[in-house]
Write an enzyme that holds these catalytic residues in place. Structure first.
Site, short mmCIF file in Angstrom:
data_model
loop_
_atom_site.label_atom_id
_atom_site.label_comp_id
_atom_site.label_asym_id
_atom_site.label_seq_id
_atom_site.Cartn_x
_atom_site.Cartn_y
_atom_site.Cartn_z
CB CYS A 196 -1.03 0.08 1.05
SG CYS A 196 -1.79 -1.46 1.38
NE ARG A 197 3.46 2.55 -1.77
CZ ARG A 197 4.84 2.22 -1.58
NH1 ARG A 197 5.73 3.19 -1.80
NH2 ARG A 197 5.21 1.13 -0.85
#
Length: 309
Positions: free
Chosen positions: A2-3
């Site tokens: 994820c970011r």
């Protein structure tokens, strides 16, 4: 992987300046990530979420819960996200784009989550979580056991974190309480991994806030491997000097705003510093930025702060 992105400032910022306008905004990172560890999932297209607090949160004794907008559509293809980002301003923002490693693609599994005023998100994964899930569930009080609506390791880690707070329904939390609960959460996950003979490292980039303080950690349960990327930038103004291009202005020694992100939002290398692996960052209500190592069995003193390469 994820970011994620965190913004805390003395002044509110338009969400678009963090989420959609920069050339390497978190929305653009969802399809053009430069620093991904897990290349099996090249896109962060499994949903997104944005959480923010009202501009008067710090002045409100009750410290109202955040507003959270989530969707299972890709962030780069959500018109409502663009519309909101062009209108909403906030002094404290969490944003997250998801590449699923645990749990189905549903809104219940999109970060961030909140319990009252406390908001949480995670980048990474708890190694072999299916093996330790029963232990985690057994430790939770019934209120937190029933609180979890999704089935990700990240949300269950949030419930574990909440269980370490002295009073989860308190009107305010001291940043020290949030920090200690974070350290206890990581220590407990490591203890269960050791007990269950899980040797695969867990990637635990957690972020939590109560609307006043922020605690963010870059962590991996390994003494040699690097954790998932995490950077920070601080200054007095986040300025757009041409379309898509931003820079952090440091007019003096004050830190009027802090941005924490999985990847730098700007191409100005001098603006960003790496948060060292297995370190914890605290932003206090008065905008003091504190960085400290987590000195457990995975601590490596050779890991230091480096500028963006």
């Amino acid at each position: 992987m994820c970011r994620l992105l965190v913004y805390k400032g003395k002044q509110s910022i338009l969400l678009g300046h963090l989420i959609t306008y920069p050339s390497h905004s978190i929305v653009n990172q969802s399809f053009d990530s430069k620093l991904r560890i897990d290349h099996r999932r090249p896109l962060n297209g499994d949903g997104f979420g944005v959480g923010w607090y009202d501009s008067d949160t710090d002045k409100d004794e009750k410290c109202t819960p955040p507003c959270i907008f989530t969707s299972v559509t890709p962030a780069w293809n959500n018109t409502n996200l663009v519309r909101l980002a062009e209108k909403i301003k906030s002094p404290l923002v969490f944003a997250h784009v998801r590449a699923s490693t645990s749990g189905a693609v549903t809104e219940a599994n999109c970060h961030p989550w909140n319990y009252g005023k406390i908001m949480w998100m995670h980048n990474g994964g708890i190694a072999q979580f299916d093996k330790m899930k029963r232990k985690l569930l057994a430790q939770l009080p019934e209120k937190l056991f029933l609180f979890v609506q999704g089935n990700t390791d990240s949300e269950w880690a949030f419930a574990l974190f909440l269980s370490f707070l002295p009073n989860i329904d308190a009107a305010r939390f001291h940043h020290q309480e949030l920090k200690e609960a974070m350290i206890k959460t990581i220590a407990q996950l490591n203890a269960w991994a050791e007990e269950l003979d899980i040797t695969e490292p867990s990637l635990l980039n957690f972020a939590v806030t109560d609307g006043a303080s922020v605690v963010c950690v870059r962590y991996i349960s390994s003494k040699t491997d690097e954790a998932a990327s995490l950077y920070f930038s601080s200054g007095t103004r986040f300025e757009c000097y041409r379309p898509g291009h931003y820079r952090m202005i440091k007019a003096d020694r004050r830190e009027d705003m802090v941005v924490i992100a999985s990847e730098p939002l700007t191409f100005e290398k001098a603006d960003w510093l790496t948060i060292p692996t297995n370190n914890l960052m605290v932003i206090t209500p008065k905008m003091n930025v504190l960085l400290q190592p987590i000195k457990d069995r995975f601590y490596n003193p050779d890991r230091g702060i480096d500028p963006v390469s």
